[in-house]
Design an enzyme around this catalytic site. Structure first.
Site, PDB file in Angstrom:
ATOM      1  N   ALA A  96       0.814  -1.344  -0.002  1.00  0.00           N
ATOM      2  CA  ALA A  96      -0.088  -0.112  -0.116  1.00  0.00           C
ATOM      3  C   ALA A  96       0.722   1.214  -0.032  1.00  0.00           C
ATOM      4  O   ALA A  96       0.766   2.191  -0.978  1.00  0.00           O
ATOM      5  CB  ALA A  96      -0.846   0.007   1.215  1.00  0.00           C
TER       6      ALA A  96
ATOM      7  N   ARG B 101       4.253   1.441  -0.628  1.00  0.00           N
ATOM      8  CA  ARG B 101       5.165   1.598  -1.713  1.00  0.00           C
ATOM      9  C   ARG B 101       4.677   1.653  -3.145  1.00  0.00           C
ATOM     10  O   ARG B 101       5.179   2.430  -3.993  1.00  0.00           O
ATOM     11  CB  ARG B 101       6.256   0.419  -1.683  1.00  0.00           C
ATOM     12  CG  ARG B 101       7.214   0.313  -2.644  1.00  0.00           C
ATOM     13  CD  ARG B 101       8.208  -1.003  -2.490  1.00  0.00           C
ATOM     14  NE  ARG B 101       7.288  -2.061  -2.118  1.00  0.00           N
ATOM     15  CZ  ARG B 101       7.163  -3.003  -3.007  1.00  0.00           C
ATOM     16  NH1 ARG B 101       7.342  -2.787  -4.232  1.00  0.00           N
ATOM     17  NH2 ARG B 101       6.563  -4.098  -2.811  1.00  0.00           N
TER      18      ARG B 101
ATOM     19  N   LEU C 163      -4.407  -6.158   3.435  1.00  0.00           N
ATOM     20  CA  LEU C 163      -4.198  -7.003   4.534  1.00  0.00           C
ATOM     21  C   LEU C 163      -3.880  -8.280   4.174  1.00  0.00           C
ATOM     22  O   LEU C 163      -3.852  -8.842   2.950  1.00  0.00           O
ATOM     23  CB  LEU C 163      -5.701  -7.068   5.196  1.00  0.00           C
ATOM     24  CG  LEU C 163      -6.055  -5.886   5.816  1.00  0.00           C
ATOM     25  CD1 LEU C 163      -7.450  -6.266   6.431  1.00  0.00           C
ATOM     26  CD2 LEU C 163      -5.121  -4.879   6.895  1.00  0.00           C
TER      27      LEU C 163
ATOM     28  N   HIS D 201      -8.955 -11.312   4.108  1.00  0.00           N
ATOM     29  CA  HIS D 201      -9.464 -10.314   2.963  1.00  0.00           C
ATOM     30  C   HIS D 201     -11.256 -10.896   2.916  1.00  0.00           C
ATOM     31  O   HIS D 201     -11.863  -9.982   2.599  1.00  0.00           O
ATOM     32  CB  HIS D 201      -9.006 -11.154   1.665  1.00  0.00           C
ATOM     33  CG  HIS D 201      -7.576 -10.481   1.183  1.00  0.00           C
ATOM     34  ND1 HIS D 201      -6.895 -11.029   0.216  1.00  0.00           N
ATOM     35  CD2 HIS D 201      -6.893  -9.847   1.905  1.00  0.00           C
ATOM     36  CE1 HIS D 201      -5.479 -10.367   0.299  1.00  0.00           C
ATOM     37  NE2 HIS D 201      -5.649  -9.614   1.220  1.00  0.00           N
TER      38      HIS D 201
ATOM     39  N   LYS E 292      -4.465  -9.803  -3.523  1.00  0.00           N
ATOM     40  CA  LYS E 292      -4.667 -11.461  -4.201  1.00  0.00           C
ATOM     41  C   LYS E 292      -4.133 -12.102  -3.009  1.00  0.00           C
ATOM     42  O   LYS E 292      -3.130 -11.772  -2.260  1.00  0.00           O
ATOM     43  CB  LYS E 292      -4.064 -11.548  -5.686  1.00  0.00           C
ATOM     44  CG  LYS E 292      -2.449 -11.387  -5.233  1.00  0.00           C
ATOM     45  CD  LYS E 292      -1.705 -11.263  -6.654  1.00  0.00           C
ATOM     46  CE  LYS E 292      -0.345 -10.937  -6.568  1.00  0.00           C
ATOM     47  NZ  LYS E 292      -0.009  -9.852  -5.465  1.00  0.00           N
TER      48      LYS E 292
ATOM     49  N   ARG F 222       4.173 -13.868   4.997  1.00  0.00           N
ATOM     50  CA  ARG F 222       4.003 -15.152   4.397  1.00  0.00           C
ATOM     51  C   ARG F 222       4.502 -16.499   4.653  1.00  0.00           C
ATOM     52  O   ARG F 222       4.439 -17.488   4.165  1.00  0.00           O
ATOM     53  CB  ARG F 222       4.698 -14.672   2.793  1.00  0.00           C
ATOM     54  CG  ARG F 222       3.734 -13.746   1.953  1.00  0.00           C
ATOM     55  CD  ARG F 222       4.562 -13.021   0.710  1.00  0.00           C
ATOM     56  NE  ARG F 222       5.232 -11.963   1.269  1.00  0.00           N
ATOM     57  CZ  ARG F 222       5.907 -11.256   0.484  1.00  0.00           C
ATOM     58  NH1 ARG F 222       5.673 -11.207  -0.816  1.00  0.00           N
ATOM     59  NH2 ARG F 222       6.806 -10.211   0.929  1.00  0.00           N
TER      60      ARG F 222
ATOM     61  N   TYR G 215      15.498 -15.017  -8.489  1.00  0.00           N
ATOM     62  CA  TYR G 215      14.394 -14.520  -8.984  1.00  0.00           C
ATOM     63  C   TYR G 215      14.005 -15.102 -10.566  1.00  0.00           C
ATOM     64  O   TYR G 215      15.044 -15.190 -11.250  1.00  0.00           O
ATOM     65  CB  TYR G 215      14.468 -12.935  -9.304  1.00  0.00           C
ATOM     66  CG  TYR G 215      13.360 -12.352  -9.653  1.00  0.00           C
ATOM     67  CD1 TYR G 215      12.179 -12.109  -9.018  1.00  0.00           C
ATOM     68  CD2 TYR G 215      13.386 -11.774 -11.022  1.00  0.00           C
ATOM     69  CE1 TYR G 215      11.165 -11.511  -9.671  1.00  0.00           C
ATOM     70  CE2 TYR G 215      12.254 -11.331 -11.648  1.00  0.00           C
ATOM     71  CZ  TYR G 215      11.253 -10.943 -11.010  1.00  0.00           C
ATOM     72  OH  TYR G 215      10.165 -10.144 -11.199  1.00  0.00           O
TER      73      TYR G 215
ATOM     74  N   THR H 263       5.901  -8.764 -12.803  1.00  0.00           N
ATOM     75  CA  THR H 263       6.279  -7.595 -12.244  1.00  0.00           C
ATOM     76  C   THR H 263       7.296  -6.672 -12.724  1.00  0.00           C
ATOM     77  O   THR H 263       8.308  -6.244 -12.318  1.00  0.00           O
ATOM     78  CB  THR H 263       6.858  -8.065 -10.691  1.00  0.00           C
ATOM     79  OG1 THR H 263       7.993  -9.007 -10.698  1.00  0.00           O
ATOM     80  CG2 THR H 263       5.774  -8.845  -9.786  1.00  0.00           C
TER      81      THR H 263
END
Length: 368
Positions: free
Chosen positions: A24, A26, A82, A87, A105, A173, A243, A263
């Site tokens: 939110a 960034r 959140l 959610h 998501k 996470r 990555y 991304t």
């Protein structure tokens, strides 16, 4: 891409933000602030000082706690960054309060809850959108156009990979109670990409999720899917990897590959690699800001929600559903199907999250 003109008398969409998570602060708040036709009116946090600090940056009202923000008359829509397990609770509360919703998501950790929320939004003529941003980047439409034009012949298989380096130990996470784990946080990208290109009739043939002894959640996984035409999809994902963000479509006459698929930063110039007839063509595209495009799509969805179109046309490529709600539902079904295929002996994911889905104070506001 230029912003569409706004009618001089049209009121801006007034946004309230439920939580001060990293995504939110960034990405989404700066995008809301920069968008035409959107006004940030309130930012909520369980921590009054945090709410005040973030709200001051955007000249809006700080709110302590999430429920009070939903009572504000000058909030038309809310953004919910959140943890995933929360959610459903706050999306439902926002819809019942008459607010449009943009939720991070996955929309929920359970397909039944996802269906119920989308149905509630439709009943109340409110927009409910899951914040899957990559689908709004024009590079994917360019790929779908090539596919529809037969650039690689008949599609035979799709493969996608998305993985990120190891996350800090305290990251939400890593918390099963808050909906953590690689499948629901990272795997959602290749799963949604498969839906985006192959459509609705995808079914898992096999899947695996890896949970190291030192972890409470899965940190890596893979799935093999198949559609009704025999086209396969091979998906890999993880959050303890070098990555990678790429996909490939392999057809009877060639291949299409795309890197930085999920991304890409706003200044990135996408390059589609088209291999056919023994040659490789580089198709360069202009940069695009998928965060800004997502915000624009949400604003449009809010404006259209009062007059929904009951007819849901297919997209021009004739594959994935044009309606985002259909894609959201299919994604939810596939995530659960992959989870079950990987660990059929485990209880449903929602059973272990009953406490987390209660709208009482919880462990973390989120650092997504």
């Amino acid at each position: 891409m230029a912003e569409p003109a706004r009618h001089p008398g049209e009121r801006p969409l007034r946004i309230g933000v439920l939580g001060c998570a990293d995504i939110a602060r960034r990405r989404m708040l700066p995008a809301f602030a920069a968008a035409d036709g959107i006004e940030i009116t309130a930012v909520a946090s369980r921590d009054a000082a945090r709410a005040a600090d973030v709200a001051a940056r955007y000249g809006c009202r700080p709110v302590t706690g999430y429920a009070p923000l939903l009572t504000l008359d000058d909030v038309d829509a809310v953004y919910i960054p959140l943890p995933a397990a929360l959610h459903a609770t706050w999306t439902r509360a926002a819809l019942l309060a008459g607010k449009h919703v943009l939720a991070e998501k996955p929309l929920t950790c359970d397909p039944a809850r996802t269906r119920a929320l989308l149905a509630l939004a439709a009943q109340r003529s409110l927009a409910l959108m899951e914040n899957v941003m990559f689908v709004h980047h024009p590079q994917h439409q360019a790929v779908r156009t090539l596919l529809a034009e037969g650039a690689i012949g008949e599609l035979r298989s799709f493969s996608a990979a998305f993985a990120v380096p190891r996350l800090p130990a305290g990251d939400i996470r890593h918390s099963p109670e808050l909906g953590g784990g690689a499948l629901f946080d990272i795997g959602v990208y290749p799963v949604r990409a498969a839906v985006h290109f192959l459509g609705e009739q995808l079914h898992p043939l096999a899947a695996t999720l890896h949970t190291p002894p030192s972890s409470a959640v899965d940190t890596a996984g893979a799935a093999l899917l198949r559609d009704e035409h025999g086209v396969s999809a091979q998906l890999t994902f993880g959050m303890d990897h070098a990555y990678r963000s790429a996909y490939e479509l392999w057809g009877s006459q060639g291949r299409i590959t795309l890197n930085r698929a999920f991304t890409p930063p706003p200044g990135h110039r996408p390059v589609i690699h088209l291999e056919r007839r023994g040659t490789t063509e580089r198709i360069e595209l202009p940069p695009a800001d998928q965060v800004a495009l997502t915000v624009r799509a949400f604003r449009t969805a809010c404006r259209r929600a009062a007059a929904p179109n009951p007819h849901r046309p297919r997209d021009t490529a004739g594959t994935a559903p044009a309606d985002p709600a259909d894609a959201c539902l299919r994604q939810a079904d596939l995530l659960e199907a992959v989870r079950r295929a990987a660990a059929p002996h485990r209880p449903p994911r929602t059973a272990s999250r009953a406490a987390a889905e209660d709208p009482t104070p919880y462990a973390a506001e989120g650092r997504r």
